[in-house]
Motif scaffolding. Structure first.
Motif, PDB file in Angstrom:
ATOM      1  N   VAL A  36       0.842  -1.202   0.000  1.00 58.18           N
ATOM      2  CA  VAL A  36       0.000   0.000   0.000  1.00 58.18           C
ATOM      3  C   VAL A  36       0.879   1.255   0.000  1.00 58.18           C
ATOM      4  CG1 VAL A  36      -1.727   1.326   1.273  1.00 58.18           C
ATOM      5  CG2 VAL A  36      -1.923  -1.171   1.127  1.00 58.18           C
ATOM      6  N   ALA A  37       1.871   1.298   0.876  1.00 58.73           N
ATOM      7  CA  ALA A  37       2.770   2.459   0.924  1.00 58.73           C
ATOM      8  C   ALA A  37       3.534   2.600  -0.393  1.00 58.73           C
ATOM      9  CB  ALA A  37       3.733   2.326   2.095  1.00 58.73           C
ATOM     10  N   SER A  38       3.888   1.485  -1.019  1.00 61.17           N
ATOM     11  CA  SER A  38       4.569   1.530  -2.322  1.00 61.17           C
ATOM     12  C   SER A  38       3.675   2.154  -3.375  1.00 61.17           C
ATOM     13  CB  SER A  38       4.987   0.125  -2.765  1.00 61.17           C
ATOM     14  OG  SER A  38       5.967  -0.405  -1.898  1.00 61.17           O
ATOM     15  N   SER A  39       2.403   1.795  -3.353  1.00 59.73           N
ATOM     16  CA  SER A  39       1.453   2.365  -4.305  1.00 59.73           C
ATOM     17  C   SER A  39       1.348   3.876  -4.115  1.00 59.73           C
ATOM     18  CB  SER A  39       0.083   1.705  -4.127  1.00 59.73           C
ATOM     19  OG  SER A  39      -0.862   2.275  -4.989  1.00 59.73           O
ATOM     20  N   VAL A  40       1.255   4.313  -2.871  1.00 61.18           N
ATOM     21  CA  VAL A  40       1.179   5.748  -2.575  1.00 61.18           C
ATOM     22  C   VAL A  40       2.473   6.440  -3.014  1.00 61.18           C
ATOM     23  CG1 VAL A  40       1.045   7.462  -0.715  1.00 61.18           C
ATOM     24  CG2 VAL A  40      -0.485   5.470  -0.708  1.00 61.18           C
ATOM     25  N   TRP A  41       3.624   5.851  -2.698  1.00 62.24           N
ATOM     26  CA  TRP A  41       4.913   6.443  -3.053  1.00 62.24           C
ATOM     27  C   TRP A  41       5.031   6.637  -4.564  1.00 62.24           C
ATOM     28  CZ3 TRP A  41       8.451   9.122  -0.696  1.00 62.24           C
ATOM     29  CH2 TRP A  41       9.701   9.297  -1.289  1.00 62.24           C
ATOM     30  N   ARG A  42       4.606   5.652  -5.316  1.00 59.95           N
ATOM     31  CA  ARG A  42       4.656   5.770  -6.773  1.00 59.95           C
ATOM     32  C   ARG A  42       3.783   6.932  -7.263  1.00 59.95           C
ATOM     33  NH1 ARG A  42       4.460  -0.039  -6.177  1.00 59.95           N
ATOM     34  NH2 ARG A  42       6.500  -0.896  -6.721  1.00 59.95           N
ATOM     35  N   LYS A  43       2.617   7.092  -6.661  1.00 56.86           N
ATOM     36  CA  LYS A  43       1.704   8.170  -7.057  1.00 56.86           C
ATOM     37  C   LYS A  43       2.264   9.547  -6.691  1.00 56.86           C
ATOM     38  CE  LYS A  43      -2.634   5.517  -6.682  1.00 56.86           C
ATOM     39  NZ  LYS A  43      -2.055   4.197  -6.848  1.00 56.86           N
ATOM     40  N   LEU A  44       3.125   9.601  -5.686  1.00 56.64           N
ATOM     41  CA  LEU A  44       3.670  10.871  -5.220  1.00 56.64           C
ATOM     42  C   LEU A  44       4.860  11.358  -6.047  1.00 56.64           C
ATOM     43  CD1 LEU A  44       3.418  10.361  -1.364  1.00 56.64           C
ATOM     44  CD2 LEU A  44       1.991  11.819  -2.813  1.00 56.64           C
ATOM     45  N   ALA A  45       5.162  10.693  -7.145  1.00 55.67           N
ATOM     46  CA  ALA A  45       6.218  11.170  -8.039  1.00 55.67           C
ATOM     47  C   ALA A  45       5.840  12.539  -8.600  1.00 55.67           C
ATOM     48  CB  ALA A  45       6.464  10.166  -9.160  1.00 55.67           C
ATOM     49  N   GLU A  46       4.546  12.800  -8.663  1.00 55.56           N
ATOM     50  CA  GLU A  46       4.006  14.099  -9.081  1.00 55.56           C
ATOM     51  C   GLU A  46       3.129  14.625  -7.943  1.00 55.56           C
ATOM     52  OE1 GLU A  46       4.675  15.592 -11.961  1.00 55.56           O
ATOM     53  OE2 GLU A  46       5.933  13.914 -12.595  1.00 55.56           O
ATOM     54  N   PRO A  47       3.007  15.941  -7.787  1.00 55.13           N
ATOM     55  CA  PRO A  47       2.112  16.473  -6.753  1.00 55.13           C
ATOM     56  C   PRO A  47       0.700  15.888  -6.920  1.00 55.13           C
ATOM     57  CG  PRO A  47       3.420  18.228  -7.705  1.00 55.13           C
ATOM     58  CD  PRO A  47       3.671  17.001  -8.539  1.00 55.13           C
ATOM     59  N   THR A  48       0.157  15.394  -5.827  1.00 56.83           N
ATOM     60  CA  THR A  48      -1.124  14.689  -5.879  1.00 56.83           C
ATOM     61  C   THR A  48      -1.986  15.080  -4.691  1.00 56.83           C
ATOM     62  OG1 THR A  48       0.035  12.817  -6.885  1.00 56.83           O
ATOM     63  CG2 THR A  48      -2.181  12.408  -6.092  1.00 56.83           C
ATOM     64  N   ARG A  49      -3.253  15.379  -4.965  1.00 55.74           N
ATOM     65  CA  ARG A  49      -4.195  15.722  -3.897  1.00 55.74           C
ATOM     66  C   ARG A  49      -4.554  14.477  -3.080  1.00 55.74           C
ATOM     67  NH1 ARG A  49      -8.013  17.537  -7.886  1.00 55.74           N
ATOM     68  NH2 ARG A  49      -9.393  16.236  -6.658  1.00 55.74           N
ATOM     69  N   PHE A  50      -4.888  14.716  -1.815  1.00 57.92           N
ATOM     70  CA  PHE A  50      -5.274  13.632  -0.920  1.00 57.92           C
ATOM     71  C   PHE A  50      -6.400  12.795  -1.530  1.00 57.92           C
ATOM     72  CE2 PHE A  50      -7.978  11.813   2.332  1.00 57.92           C
ATOM     73  CZ  PHE A  50      -7.069  11.116   3.108  1.00 57.92           C
ATOM     74  N   GLU A  51      -7.396  13.470  -2.083  1.00 54.27           N
ATOM     75  CA  GLU A  51      -8.566  12.768  -2.629  1.00 54.27           C
ATOM     76  C   GLU A  51      -8.174  11.839  -3.779  1.00 54.27           C
ATOM     77  OE1 GLU A  51      -9.713  16.192  -0.339  1.00 54.27           O
ATOM     78  OE2 GLU A  51      -8.383  16.074  -2.070  1.00 54.27           O
ATOM     79  N   MET A  52      -7.207  12.247  -4.578  1.00 54.12           N
ATOM     80  CA  MET A  52      -6.755  11.402  -5.687  1.00 54.12           C
ATOM     81  C   MET A  52      -6.018  10.175  -5.166  1.00 54.12           C
ATOM     82  SD  MET A  52      -5.585  14.313  -8.430  1.00 54.12           S
ATOM     83  CE  MET A  52      -5.102  13.105  -9.657  1.00 54.12           C
ATOM     84  N   LEU A  53      -5.220  10.364  -4.127  1.00 56.11           N
ATOM     85  CA  LEU A  53      -4.531   9.231  -3.513  1.00 56.11           C
ATOM     86  C   LEU A  53      -5.548   8.251  -2.939  1.00 56.11           C
ATOM     87  CD1 LEU A  53      -1.700  11.157  -1.652  1.00 56.11           C
ATOM     88  CD2 LEU A  53      -1.403   9.636  -3.628  1.00 56.11           C
ATOM     89  N   ARG A  54      -6.500   8.800  -2.193  1.00 55.10           N
ATOM     90  CA  ARG A  54      -7.546   7.963  -1.583  1.00 55.10           C
ATOM     91  C   ARG A  54      -8.330   7.200  -2.643  1.00 55.10           C
ATOM     92  NH1 ARG A  54     -12.081  11.424   0.045  1.00 55.10           N
ATOM     93  NH2 ARG A  54     -12.405  11.176  -2.189  1.00 55.10           N
ATOM     94  N   ASP A  55      -8.774   7.897  -3.680  1.00 53.56           N
ATOM     95  CA  ASP A  55      -9.574   7.247  -4.720  1.00 53.56           C
ATOM     96  C   ASP A  55      -8.781   6.165  -5.442  1.00 53.56           C
ATOM     97  OD1 ASP A  55     -11.602   8.930  -3.945  1.00 53.56           O
ATOM     98  OD2 ASP A  55     -11.452  10.248  -5.700  1.00 53.56           O
ATOM     99  N   GLY A  56      -7.490   6.401  -5.643  1.00 56.63           N
ATOM    100  CA  GLY A  56      -6.645   5.391  -6.259  1.00 56.63           C
ATOM    101  C   GLY A  56      -6.544   4.142  -5.405  1.00 56.63           C
ATOM    102  N   LEU A  57      -6.406   4.330  -4.096  1.00 61.10           N
ATOM    103  CA  LEU A  57      -6.331   3.182  -3.189  1.00 61.10           C
ATOM    104  C   LEU A  57      -7.663   2.444  -3.127  1.00 61.10           C
ATOM    105  CD1 LEU A  57      -4.214   4.657  -0.270  1.00 61.10           C
ATOM    106  CD2 LEU A  57      -3.482   3.003  -2.017  1.00 61.10           C
ATOM    107  N   LEU A  58      -8.759   3.189  -3.122  1.00 57.46           N
ATOM    108  CA  LEU A  58     -10.077   2.546  -3.091  1.00 57.46           C
ATOM    109  C   LEU A  58     -10.308   1.712  -4.345  1.00 57.46           C
ATOM    110  CD1 LEU A  58     -12.249   5.406  -1.573  1.00 57.46           C
ATOM    111  CD2 LEU A  58     -11.650   3.221  -0.489  1.00 57.46           C
ATOM    112  N   ALA A  59      -9.735   2.144  -5.475  1.00 54.64           N
ATOM    113  CA  ALA A  59      -9.864   1.375  -6.718  1.00 54.64           C
ATOM    114  C   ALA A  59      -8.983   0.125  -6.693  1.00 54.64           C
ATOM    115  CB  ALA A  59      -9.496   2.249  -7.910  1.00 54.64           C
ATOM    116  N   GLU A  60      -7.872   0.180  -5.955  1.00 54.41           N
ATOM    117  CA  GLU A  60      -6.935  -0.946  -5.893  1.00 54.41           C
ATOM    118  C   GLU A  60      -7.291  -1.973  -4.821  1.00 54.41           C
ATOM    119  OE1 GLU A  60      -2.595  -0.223  -5.977  1.00 54.41           O
ATOM    120  OE2 GLU A  60      -3.162   1.874  -6.292  1.00 54.41           O
ATOM    121  N   TYR A  61      -7.841  -1.513  -3.711  1.00 55.75           N
ATOM    122  CA  TYR A  61      -8.038  -2.378  -2.545  1.00 55.75           C
ATOM    123  C   TYR A  61      -9.500  -2.370  -2.104  1.00 55.75           C
ATOM    124  CZ  TYR A  61      -2.977  -2.009  -2.348  1.00 55.75           C
ATOM    125  OH  TYR A  61      -1.650  -2.046  -2.664  1.00 55.75           O
ATOM    126  N   ASP A  62      -9.933  -3.485  -1.597  1.00 56.11           N
ATOM    127  CA  ASP A  62     -11.291  -3.628  -1.075  1.00 56.11           C
ATOM    128  C   ASP A  62     -11.274  -3.228   0.398  1.00 56.11           C
ATOM    129  OD1 ASP A  62     -13.957  -4.260  -0.759  1.00 56.11           O
ATOM    130  OD2 ASP A  62     -13.569  -6.408  -0.463  1.00 56.11           O
TER     131      ASP A  62
END
Length: 90
Positions: A36-62
């Protein structure tokens, strides 16, 4: 208010399965990110809003939305405290 996060440091990193092992060369510190932290770290290569991070995780994980938000906030706070991630609020 919108909070945006991004990497504060460039780390040497290697993928180990779904996880990342990263080294802060300047600080001499090694970090291990779970999947999970790896997924977030990869997304943070570019500035990313909290909501985008959250929505990405919700799409990846149940996981329930409330739990995802709480655990993501904890992870981001930890990364900010370690100086690996910076945040800005607009």
């Amino acid at each position: 208010m919108v909070t945006t996060y991004q990497r504060a440091k460039n780390l040497m990193e290697a993928d180990v399965g779904d996880e990342i092992v990263a080294l802060d060369v300047d600080g001499g510190t090694c970090f291990g990110f779970n999947d999970v932290a790896s997924s977030v770290w990869r997304k943070l290569a570019e500035p990313t809003r909290f909501e985008m991070l959250r929505d990405g995780l919700l799409a990846e994980y149940d996981v329930p939305k409330d739990q995802c938000e709480e655990e993501l906030r904890t992870l981001l706070a930890d990364l900010v405290n370690k100086g690996l991630v910076s945040s800005s609020t607009e």
